[in-house]
Design an enzyme around this catalytic site. Structure first.
Site, mmCIF file in Angstrom:
data_model
loop_
_atom_site.group_PDB
_atom_site.id
_atom_site.type_symbol
_atom_site.label_atom_id
_atom_site.label_comp_id
_atom_site.label_asym_id
_atom_site.label_seq_id
_atom_site.Cartn_x
_atom_site.Cartn_y
_atom_site.Cartn_z
ATOM 1 C CD GLU A 140 -7.723 0.340 -74.168
ATOM 2 O OE1 GLU A 140 -8.512 1.296 -74.085
ATOM 3 O OE2 GLU A 140 -7.267 -0.075 -75.225
ATOM 4 C CB ALA A 171 -10.959 10.278 -73.286
ATOM 5 C CG MET A 172 -11.130 3.940 -70.867
ATOM 6 S SD MET A 172 -10.120 3.114 -72.130
ATOM 7 C CE MET A 172 -11.121 1.667 -72.431
ATOM 8 C CD GLU A 177 -11.983 8.020 -75.997
ATOM 9 O OE1 GLU A 177 -12.174 6.797 -75.882
ATOM 10 O OE2 GLU A 177 -10.862 8.510 -76.266
HETATM 11 N N1 0A1 Z 1 -8.645 3.407 -75.572
HETATM 12 C C1 0A1 Z 1 -8.350 4.766 -75.241
HETATM 13 C C2 0A1 Z 1 -6.939 5.007 -74.873
HETATM 14 C C3 0A1 Z 1 -6.484 4.611 -73.538
HETATM 15 C C4 0A1 Z 1 -5.559 3.615 -73.411
HETATM 16 C C5 0A1 Z 1 -5.006 3.288 -72.204
HETATM 17 C C6 0A1 Z 1 -5.434 4.018 -71.123
HETATM 18 O O1 0A1 Z 1 -4.898 3.772 -69.894
HETATM 19 C C7 0A1 Z 1 -3.670 3.261 -69.802
HETATM 20 C C8 0A1 Z 1 -6.370 4.999 -71.216
HETATM 21 C C9 0A1 Z 1 -6.904 5.289 -72.445
HETATM 22 C C10 0A1 Z 1 -8.565 5.597 -76.469
HETATM 23 O O2 0A1 Z 1 -8.145 5.217 -77.543
HETATM 24 O O3 0A1 Z 1 -9.118 6.667 -76.365
HETATM 25 ZN ZN ZN Z 2 -9.229 4.923 -79.022
#
Ligand code: 0A1
Ligand code: ZN
Length: 880
Positions: free
Chosen positions: A127, A268-269, A304
């Site tokens: 992401e 985190a992801m 997450e």
């Molecule tokens: N979706 C994840 C956040 C996230 C966004 C970008 C990243 O890399 C650039 C990493 C994580 C969340 O909301 O936790």
């Molecule tokens: Zn998120």
């Protein structure tokens, strides 16, 4: 790095994809000098696309293309165009299979997007647009495919090979290599793809879902972290149960995995079935993590996990819809945290973040709506507005509909859109359809940027017993938006009688028994409400629970603030009244040399907080925290930070001197002899104790110093150890400070997460974190320019928390930050762009400061080959 000017991408240009991908077959050959990625895509034309003759365009970034084959036949150079950032094939059939082989170099990937190495392991971050750094692909969230992934690597160096879904095959290969194949049955956008390969230990647990399925829970960490997994695992199980109970959401795969990595750009992801965490957001033990870290970990694990439904099963159509998943998921994790601990304290924490940082963003050059209309670099839009304001918008829907209809709405949303990539509008429509409410005006919250201002005035007609409240709504201009329309605002309030009792709120026309709290719905520029049967002039308790993300202007008197601090039945507003009083006292002191200007009633109010053990101690712990410098800056018209800093310190010192004996008694009383626990009560005890200690050291109290040294040596947990260290570091006991810092480092030098805290406590301190100290930290052996956590703990803490030093009138802090941003721009543009933030707010500061901040920004702007990330932030903040 680019030479041309970055392009702006507009929501209004959205078109459905011309091609869809049904399945993705990946084979990764992992080596020390790079990785070869074999990808086979089953592609077909999208029947919903108008462009029947569109060429196939796949995104790519930093890829070496080795071969392309269509339906098994190798293509030659003339059959396709490799434009670097795009692979274009002009003529393709209705349906076909495309095989692409690329070569990438994870070991040299310092941007930490796509596939990279972190302390010897391979891991991914896709992401928002990282998958294109792995292979050519339509890298957009509305292309959803089923993934099958085979990973091949050296068995000894990488015994653990992970990807999304279920492991369906594994075996040995030549030369000491092995492979594992994973299959994810759920179609997903490529941003949810993940891969991990490393020498990791596995921690296992199980969870039985509401329908009786046993889920295999696994955490993978480096061997040295094996003992730091319990808290995250427990948090995960609590989250899984909570999402079933509160949202009716059951987990869908048979395995759920969490991996901890040291080098990570964000927290985190939520990759499907394989969440990847920044080590600092998942690993904890009593000895190494503070209460704050324990709470943060619980919240992020939950966040997450909750994404599995709000984000993965139902995902975003395009990145303009980012808040669809983030705002909703932050709302969900904050409900969860409230349920696990103290709802009032959680609300105070959320609002504190919102009012200091999000309001600042919403009033600055990067202000954007919760659903932005354009961007240059999407990574710059993982913002407080998308996350925190987005969560407030969902919270307001919850307030307007009530919990039952809100749940009906979320059920409908998940059922209607399961497996789809949708928009914030689809979310609101589900809420409307389930509740029968019209949210058309409410949608403006997604479209208009800026923090609404509510100007409240009141009048009491004693003869008629009528209290009249007038509320006027205005929304300030923001970049590209002016003359905004009034928004639909839920405004919760109560009225208190002179004895402190809540009064019934009877509006004209009310028949039934009147409640003592109401949610008024503001939809016009100006509203007047009349409350009847009010015996004497009431004190209004406005915007209870912070029912909308707005600023309220009302001419509070100090008597009213003190009254609400003591009597408001809404804990949040009791806290807020105390904050308002402290803000008022500090603001009046700026520019006044006389400490006699400090209102004695503030001292008495704090005395009561410290001594009255009958009060809710968790709330007291919060009420004792003076408003932060960042908040005071946010409230200022033209901030002089060193002056704000001095005024705040003088109030603190004044309080500490006046309450010295009470603070010592409070410290002793809060002594915790039992086993370490992370409950709201225990957290409050430690917080009170450490606040008392901090205050005593501010005034160089020798007894306080002895207490701090003893606490540091005897602490059995990081909260107490850090509390004592911070108090000493922020004191004038220079020898003790040096000693404490050295001992601490010697004890924890092998633990990166603790070393990060050690960096941060110094960099954030106006005593230990002068610029020359910061420069020393940057050459410390434990500092690492490739590790985002280290960068944040030194440079981020200095510019974001050590505000008086950063805003040194000689401009050295600004020049320093500009230098670091330029340095990081080449290696990690995402981190560089985030670090610039404090400079972008230059218009907020007094002219002597702002002109130097502007020059620092111009220096960054002029750097050669500036990344798109930093380009966007710097250009937007210098514009206009
Ligand atoms: N979706 C994840 C956040 C996230 C966004 C970008 C990243 O890399 C650039 C990493 C994580 C969340 O909301 O936790
Ligand atoms: Zn998120």
């Amino acid at each position: 790095m680019r030479t041309s000017q970055p392009q702006t991408i507009y929501l209004s240009d959205y078109k459905v994809p011309a091609y869809l991908v049904d399945t993705v077959d990946l084979r990764f050959e992992l080596f020390e000098d790079g990785a070869r990625v074999h990808s086979t895509l089953a592609i077909r034309r999208n029947p919903d696309s108008q462009e029947s003759a569109a060429p196939l365009e796949l995104d790519g970034d930093s890829l070496v293309l080795e071969s392309v084959a269509l339906d098994g036949t190798a293509l030659s150079d003339g059959d396709y165009e490799n434009r670097g950032e795009q692979l274009v094939i002009r003529s393709v059939p209705e349906r076909f299979s495309l095989s692409v082989v690329t070569w990438i170099e994870p070991q040299n990937n310092t941007r930490l997007e796509g596939l990279y190495k972190s302390s010897g392991m391979f891991c991914t971050q896709c992401e928002a647009e990282g998958f294109r750094c792995i292979t050519f692909f339509p890298d957009r969230p509305d292309v959803m495919a089923r993934f099958r992934t085979r990973i091949e690597a050296d068995r000894e160096a990488y015994p653990v090979l992970l990807s999304n879904g279920n492991d369906v095959d594994r075996g040995e290969l030549d030369d000491g290599r092995h492979f594992v194949t994973w299959e994810d049955p759920f179609p997903k956008p490529c941003y949810l793809f993940a891969l991990v390969a490393g020498d990791l230990v596995e921690k296992r647990d199980t969870f039985t879902t509401c329908s009786g399925r046993d889920i295999d829970l696994r955490m993978y960490v480096e061997p040295r972290n094996a003992e730091k997994c319990d808290h995250a695992m427990d948090s995960l199980k609590r989250s899984m149960r909570w999402d079933e109970d509160v949202y009716g959401r059951e987990y869908d795969l048979d395995i759920f995995m969490i991996v901890a990595v040291d080098d990570f750009n964000m927290g985190a992801m939520e990759n499907k079935g394989l969440n990847i965490f920044n080590s600092s957001c998942v690993l904890a033990s009593q000895e190494t993590a503070t209460d704050l870290a324990f709470q943060r970990i619980e919240a992020i694990v939950a966040h997450e996990y909750f994404h599995n439904w709000s984000g993965n099963r139902v995902t975003c159509r395009d990145w303009f819809q980012l808040s669809l998943k983030e705002g909703f998921t932050v709302f969900r994790d904050s409900q969860f945290s409230a349920d696990m601990g103290s709802p009032t304290v959680k609300r105070i924490e959320d609002v504190t973040l919102l009012r200091t940082a999000q309001f600042a963003e919403d009033g600055g050059p990067m202000a954007h709506p919760v659903r932005p209309a354009s961007y240059m670099e999407i990574s710059n839009f993982y913002t407080l507005t998308i996350y925190e304001k987005g969560a407030e918008v969902v919270r307001m829907i919850h307030t307007l509909l009530g919990p039952d209809l809100f749940r009906k709405g979320s059920d409908l949303y998940f059922q209607r859109h399961d497996g789809q990539a949708v928009t914030t509008d689809d979310f609101v429509r589900a809420m409307e359809d389930a509740s029968g409410r019209d949210l058309s005006q409410f949608r403006l919250w997604y479209e208009q940027a800026g923090t609404p201002v509510l100007t409240v005035s009141d009048e009491f007609d004693e003869g008629r017993g009528v209290y009249r409240l007038t509320i006027e709504q205005t929304i300030p201009d923001t970049p590209g938006q002016s003359n905004k329309k009034p928004q639909h605002i839920p405004f919760a309030l109560g009225l208190l009688g002179s004895d402190g009792q809540p009064l019934p709120l009877r509006l004209s026309g009310d028949e039934t028994e009147a409640p003592t709290e109401r949610v008024l719905e503001l939809t016009e520029g100006v509203h007047t409400f009349e409350f009847h049967g009010i015996p004497s002039e009431p004190v209004p308790s406005l915007l209870r629970h912070f029912s909308a993300p707005v600023r309220v202007r009302y001419p509070w008197t100090r008597e009213q603030m003190l009254f609400l601090m003591n009597h408001d039945p809404d804990g949040f507003n009791r806290w807020d009244a105390g904050q308002r009083l402290a803000v008022d006292v500090i603001q009046r002191l700026i520019g006044s040399p006389d400490d006699a200007a400090i209102d004695p009633r503030l001292v008495e109010a704090y005395r009561k907080l410290i001594t009255d053990t009958g009060l809710d101690q968790a709330l007291v712990a919060k009420m004792l925290q003076l408003p932060s410098e960042a908040y005071l800056i946010e409230l200022a018209e033209s901030a002089d930070v060193p002056a704000i800093h001095r005024a705040r310190e003088r109030v603190l010192e004044h309080l500490a001197v006046a309450l010295r004996d009470e603070l010592v008694a409070c410290y002793q009383r809060q002594h915790d002899s039992g086993a370490y626990e992370v409950t709201p009560e225990a957290i409050a005890r430690r917080s009170l104790r450490n606040t008392a200690l901090g205050w005593l050291l501010m005034i160089n109290d020798d007894e306080g110093r002895a207490l701090a040294v003893r606490q540091l040596n005897e602490a059995d947990n990081m909260t107490d150890r850090m509390g004592a260290l911070r108090a000493l570091v922020n004191s004038d006991y220079e020898a003790d400070r040096r000693q404490a810092l050295d001992d601490f480092y010697d004890r924890f030098r092998d633990d990166p997460q603790v070393v990060e805290q050690w960096f941060s406590v110094q960099a954030a301190s106006d005593r230990a974190g002068q610029l020359s100290d910061i420069e020393q930290l940057l050459v410390h052996p434990a500092f690492d320019w490739k590790n985002p956590n280290k960068i944040r703990s030194v440079i981020g803490s200095f510019a974001g928390q050590n505000l008086a030093a950063f805003h040194n009138p000689d401009g050295s802090g600004y020049r320093f930050l500009a230098d670091q941003v330029c340095r990081l721009d080449d290696s990690n543009p995402q981190i560089a762009a985030r670090l610039v933030t404090p400079l972008t707010r230059w218009r907020k500061f007094a002219p002597a400061y702002s002109s130097q901040m502007q020059s620092a920004l111009e220096r960054i702007r002029d750097k050669e080959g500036l990344s798109r990330d930093v380009y966007e932030v710097v250009h937007k903040s210098l514009a206009g």
